[in-house]
Design a protein around this motif. Structure first.
Motif, mmCIF file in Angstrom:
data_model
loop_
_atom_site.group_PDB
_atom_site.id
_atom_site.type_symbol
_atom_site.label_atom_id
_atom_site.label_comp_id
_atom_site.label_asym_id
_atom_site.label_seq_id
_atom_site.Cartn_x
_atom_site.Cartn_y
_atom_site.Cartn_z
ATOM 1 N N VAL A 1 0.853 -1.190 0.000
ATOM 2 C CA VAL A 1 0.000 0.000 0.000
ATOM 3 C C VAL A 1 0.893 1.244 0.000
ATOM 4 C CG1 VAL A 1 -1.754 1.282 1.304
ATOM 5 C CG2 VAL A 1 -1.839 -1.229 1.209
ATOM 6 N N SER B 1 2.493 4.685 0.924
ATOM 7 C CA SER B 1 2.689 5.395 2.189
ATOM 8 C C SER B 1 3.886 6.314 2.024
ATOM 9 C CB SER B 1 2.922 4.415 3.335
ATOM 10 O OG SER B 1 4.219 3.830 3.231
ATOM 11 N N ASP C 1 0.988 0.874 -5.093
ATOM 12 C CA ASP C 1 -0.434 1.076 -5.419
ATOM 13 C C ASP C 1 -1.308 -0.129 -5.073
ATOM 14 O OD1 ASP C 1 0.177 3.629 -6.658
ATOM 15 O OD2 ASP C 1 0.904 2.500 -8.382
ATOM 16 N N VAL D 1 -4.104 -2.346 -3.718
ATOM 17 C CA VAL D 1 -5.478 -2.259 -3.217
ATOM 18 C C VAL D 1 -6.076 -3.655 -3.259
ATOM 19 C CG1 VAL D 1 -5.872 0.161 -3.860
ATOM 20 C CG2 VAL D 1 -6.365 -1.654 -5.520
ATOM 21 N N GLU E 1 -5.785 4.788 8.144
ATOM 22 C CA GLU E 1 -5.507 5.345 6.816
ATOM 23 C C GLU E 1 -5.059 4.250 5.854
ATOM 24 O OE1 GLU E 1 -2.680 8.697 4.608
ATOM 25 O OE2 GLU E 1 -2.639 8.497 6.798
ATOM 26 N N THR E 2 -4.140 3.396 6.307
ATOM 27 C CA THR E 2 -3.658 2.296 5.466
ATOM 28 C C THR E 2 -4.786 1.333 5.133
ATOM 29 O OG1 THR E 2 -1.415 2.439 6.355
ATOM 30 C CG2 THR E 2 -2.062 0.351 5.352
ATOM 31 N N LYS F 1 -7.988 1.911 5.018
ATOM 32 C CA LYS F 1 -8.920 2.545 4.076
ATOM 33 C C LYS F 1 -8.351 2.573 2.670
ATOM 34 C CE LYS F 1 -11.103 5.531 7.556
ATOM 35 N NZ LYS F 1 -11.207 6.929 8.054
ATOM 36 N N LEU F 2 -7.048 2.851 2.547
ATOM 37 C CA LEU F 2 -6.418 2.857 1.231
ATOM 38 C C LEU F 2 -6.473 1.472 0.591
ATOM 39 C CD1 LEU F 2 -3.234 5.071 1.760
ATOM 40 C CD2 LEU F 2 -5.122 5.533 0.191
ATOM 41 N N TYR F 3 -6.261 0.434 1.407
ATOM 42 C CA TYR F 3 -6.219 -0.920 0.850
ATOM 43 C C TYR F 3 -7.618 -1.480 0.581
ATOM 44 C CZ TYR F 3 -4.933 -5.762 0.041
ATOM 45 O OH TYR F 3 -4.776 -6.996 -0.524
#
Length: 324
Positions: free
Chosen positions: A116, A118, A124, A126, A210-211, A213-215
């Protein structure tokens, strides 16, 4: 391992707090034993087209064409990690893990996977990219096995365990899993090992949001797509383990793993598995270990620290050739 117990007493179990001191405990031990760590030099191979998708292959000195295969996926909070950690001198980690298992008759693969994004980098990743990378490593192993039938085990440490869970329970990998369980493929997926894995995120620390949610897209999606959430969906289907294409599982938990993020999710997951399928799951405690120490302890010549690895070797050799 006394240092690990003392560390637990002094600073607790949060990964950020224990990481530097745990590394400081084991790296000197590995340096003293670096000849054994590097006794089995790996072969590096691409397993797909992305620059990140490479693996290191550690071969036993005998019976490497028929030995069981262990594919290991390291941890790193979904944002960090490498098959050879650059922060550790002389490429000792995870070469120590590869050489440990290969020296005990197990062909060992350690794969890099997409991370992910950072502040430290990323590719990128996901959802379900982690499961896709596990899938691609297994497809590479099919080609590697060729005409021979090879027994394969997948092991995920922490964040790596999140990714093997995606492969094991996400519907998009169903047909591939079934081919490995049915015996129709060059490889037979005989077992999965979840080592100190956040099997759900209900108790995750806020700094991880945050991580996640990004993934996953959102915290709600994380609850559905984590190992526990995916298994819960499978349970509602009423299908057997064989129908889902899931092998037997070994779950490992350290004495000093964080209770909120690792201990309770592990307890919840094991209970759900047993409620859903009954057997097919084993549980072992890694005595004296915190969240960081198990991989670092291998080939450190600390017998207590290495015991979890010896237990895994026995589990693999005891399972290989047997019933899925």
């Amino acid at each position: 391992m006394d240092e690990i117990k003392a560390l637990d007493d002094s600073v607790g179990r949060e990964v950020q707090d224990i990481l530097p001191a745990t590394m400081k405990t084991f790296v000197p031990l590995l340096m003293k034993n670096k000849a054994a760590v590097h006794a089995i030099p790996p072969q590096t191979e691409p397993y797909s087209s992305h620059p990140r998708q490479k693996l290191d292959l550690y071969l036993p000195k005998e019976d490497s064409k028929s030995s069981p295969i262990l594919a290991f996926f390291y941890g790193g909070g979904l944002i960090r990690g490498d098959k050879i950690i650059p922060q550790v001198p002389e490429g000792l980690v995870y070469a120590n893990l590869g050489s440990f298992f290969a020296s005990r008759g197990i062909t060992t693969v350690i794969a890099d996977y997409r991370r992910v994004n950072s502040e430290t980098g990323g590719e990128d990743a996901v959802f379900p990219s982690g499961g896709e990378d596990v899938s691609l490593v297994l497809k590479w192993l099919e080609t590697y096995a060729g005409d021979s039938k090879r027994d394969v085990y997948i092991c995920g440490n922490s964040g790596g365990g999140v990714h093997i869970s995606t492969f094991l329970f996400e519907a998009s990998f169903l047909e591939q899993r079934r081919s490995y369980i049915s015996g129709k493929s060059a490889i037979a997926l005989k077992g999965a090992i979840e080592q100190s894995v956040p099997l759900h995120f209900n108790n995750a620390n806020e700094y991880r949001f945050e991580t996640l949610k990004l993934y996953y897209g959102s915290m709600e999606e994380a609850s559905h797509r984590c190992a526990y959430g995916l298994l819960k969906k499978v349970a509602k289907s009423g299908k057997s383990r064989e129908e889902i294409g899931v092998p037997k599982m070994l779950v490992l938990l350290g004495d000093f793993d964080p209770e909120n993020e690792i201990g309770q999710p592990t307890e919840d997951f094991v209970a759900l598995w047993k409620k859903t399928w009954g057997g097919g799951i084993d549980f072992m405690k890694m005595e004296g270990h915190n969240h960081i120490s198990p991989p670092l302890a291998l080939l450190s010549n600390d017998m207590k620290g290495e015991k979890w690895g010896e237990d895994v070797v026995k589990w693999i050799h005891g399972s290989s050739g047997g019933k899925l």
